[in-house]
Design a protein around this motif. Structure first.
Motif, PDB file in Angstrom:
ATOM      1  N   ALA A 102       0.799  -1.194  -0.078  1.00 47.76           N
ATOM      2  CA  ALA A 102      -0.004  -0.028  -0.110  1.00 47.76           C
ATOM      3  C   ALA A 102       0.827   1.192   0.031  1.00 47.76           C
ATOM      4  N   GLN A 103       1.735   1.333   0.980  1.00 51.21           N
ATOM      5  CA  GLN A 103       2.712   2.693   1.114  1.00 51.21           C
ATOM      6  C   GLN A 103       3.383   2.870  -0.358  1.00 51.21           C
ATOM      7  N   ARG A 104       3.856   1.908  -1.078  1.00 48.55           N
ATOM      8  CA  ARG A 104       4.619   1.945  -2.110  1.00 48.55           C
ATOM      9  C   ARG A 104       3.628   2.210  -3.343  1.00 48.55           C
ATOM     10  N   TRP A 105       2.270   1.978  -3.268  1.00 47.84           N
ATOM     11  CA  TRP A 105       1.342   2.408  -4.296  1.00 47.84           C
ATOM     12  C   TRP A 105       1.127   4.041  -3.892  1.00 47.84           C
ATOM     13  N   VAL A 106       0.823   4.079  -2.570  1.00 46.44           N
ATOM     14  CA  VAL A 106       0.662   5.782  -2.269  1.00 46.44           C
ATOM     15  C   VAL A 106       1.809   6.708  -2.778  1.00 46.44           C
ATOM     16  N   GLU A 107       3.004   6.086  -2.768  1.00 47.19           N
ATOM     17  CA  GLU A 107       4.149   6.854  -3.075  1.00 47.19           C
ATOM     18  C   GLU A 107       4.408   6.993  -4.588  1.00 47.19           C
ATOM     19  N   HIS A 108       4.057   5.918  -5.389  1.00 43.98           N
ATOM     20  CA  HIS A 108       3.887   5.757  -6.860  1.00 43.98           C
ATOM     21  C   HIS A 108       3.105   6.673  -7.384  1.00 43.98           C
ATOM     22  N   MET A 109       1.750   6.946  -6.858  1.00 41.87           N
ATOM     23  CA  MET A 109       0.696   7.718  -7.353  1.00 41.87           C
ATOM     24  C   MET A 109       1.158   9.166  -7.351  1.00 41.87           C
ATOM     25  N   ALA A 110       2.076   9.475  -5.902  1.00 46.60           N
ATOM     26  CA  ALA A 110       2.290  10.831  -5.793  1.00 46.60           C
ATOM     27  C   ALA A 110       3.468  11.168  -6.740  1.00 46.60           C
ATOM     28  N   SER A 111       4.260  10.161  -7.494  1.00 46.66           N
ATOM     29  CA  SER A 111       5.154  10.078  -8.421  1.00 46.66           C
ATOM     30  C   SER A 111       4.552  10.455  -9.660  1.00 46.66           C
TER      31      SER A 111
END
Length: 393
Positions: free
Chosen positions: A243-252
């Motif tokens: 989940a946290q990696r998806w949050v960060e990826h969407m921000a990117s």
């Protein structure tokens, strides 16, 4: 109780849970594969012995292989080939299960009409097979197409005149997964951009798999345009997939990940709070700092401003009502995805799809989802890209 007794009790409880799970799994498999087997192979069809034997072997092998395929495909490592086979088998089995039950009803009607055995059973079998084939072919086409646009007008009494007519596009439950749908994803982006949105929201379940596995399929999300904001919240499937990696990826990719926080947009001198909360399963996921927190999401927001809330599941609507939200937008239900599964969805969710009211102030819009999960079929539950046009009373 002594320490020794406490230690002894834990394995027993785990063993009991495992036994219950095993019994439930066996019962589900017996129903899902046993009912079609009985209707199509056995019952009163009186097929030649080789046909009955081969049919029985096929159903038995499929039922035995199915759990392993699903665990391998949707377990921690997300192996795509077992997932593709298992998901497809699940969809086929579900359609055959549903229509086999209705086939038994048809057999009864034919018996009451005076049709002799085995003709009435073979007629019912033929009807079940033809209907299942038609629904599976049509359902696959519906699942794989770029969704139609669903246009909905929503009146928010507290909305300022400057925001009247604001165009909010909702996509959700894209579920990038074992089937490579990068081309489909590009089609969704083209369709969204053609709507000239002010705000685009994704309410979770981006993918089944880690960012590294689904990066190419998710890449077109970076090309989606909105004049005021692109916002995203997690769904329950992110908590199986980093989940946290998806949050960060969407921000990117340029999206505002509303991880229990909000932002304020302004147009024509009027403002709107757009807040987001984590999925309701986040607290039990073990991901540090993830849980649905309406207080944190709205901390510091002007209480006089209207509030739009992103929350993955309709079941999160009580929190929206308690915090004076004007409109919650959600997904998760898929509209049931494969009829009549929506009856089971309604046991867990207050709403299946569409616009609903939950207090004098709070409304909820629930999307049927933009993609699909698991079986690559949609039966009587079409996907959607939703254009919500907000209006002042």
């Amino acid at each position: 109780m002594s320490v020794g007794e406490t230690v002894e009790a834990e394995p027993k409880r785990r063993g009991g849970r495992a036994a219950r799970f095993g019994l439930i799994l066996v019962a589900v498999l017996l129903l899902l594969f046993g009912v079609p087997w009985w209707t199509l192979v056995m019952s009163g069809n009186h097929w030649p012995t080789p046909v009955a034997v081969i049919g029985t072997i096929v159903f038995a092998l499929t039922a035995v292989a199915f759990p392993g395929l699903m665990f391998a495909g949707h377990g921690r490592n997300h192996h795509d080939w077992p997932a593709k086979i298992g998901d497809t088998l699940m969809g086929i089995a579900w359609v055959l299960f549903v229509w086999s039950i209705l086939g038994q009803v048809l057999t009864l009607i034919l018996w009451l009409s005076g049709v002799d055995s085995p003709a009435r059973y073979r007629i019912a079998t033929a009807v079940v097979i033809v209907i299942a084939l038609v629904l599976l072919i049509w359902g696959y086409a519906e699942a794989m197409r770029v969704p139609r646009i669903r246009r909905v007008d929503v009146t928010l009494p507290r909305l300022g005149a400057g925001l009247d007519g604001l165009r909010l596009v909702l996509i959700t439950d894209t579920h990038y997964g074992p089937l490579d749908r990068a081309r489909w994803s590009r089609g969704v982006t083209v369709a969204v951009n053609a709507l000239d949105p002010d705000v685009v929201a994704h309410t979770g379940d981006i993918a089944d798999g880690e960012v590294a596995q689904r990066r190419e399929q998710a890449a077109p999300l970076g090309d989606i345009r909105a004049s005021l904001a692109r916002v995203y919240v997690t769904g329950n499937h992110e908590y199986f997939s980093g989940a946290q990696r998806w949050v960060e990826h969407m921000a990117s990719l340029g999206w505002e990940a509303l991880h229990n926080r909000h932002l304020v947009i302004e147009r024509g001198g009027d403002r709107l709070v757009i807040a987001g909360v984590d999925d309701r399963t986040a607290a039990g996921s073990g991901v540090p700092g993830h849980h649905a927190d309406h207080e944190a999401a709205l901390a510091g927001a002007d209480p006089e401003l209207p509030i739009l809330l992103l929350a993955h599941q309709p079941a999160q609507i009580p929190g929206a009502v308690a915090h004076g939200v004007d409109l919650q937008i959600s997904g998760h239900t898929h509209g049931g995805q494969m009829w009549p599964f929506h009856y089971l969805v309604r046991l867990d969710q207050p709403v299946l799809q569409g616009l609903s009211r939950h207090s004098d102030r709070t409304q909820l819009y629930t999307s049927r989802g933009t993609g699909f999960w698991g079986p690559p079929f949609r039966v009587f539950a079409p996907s959607e890209i939703t254009l919500l046009t907000l209006h002042k009373a």
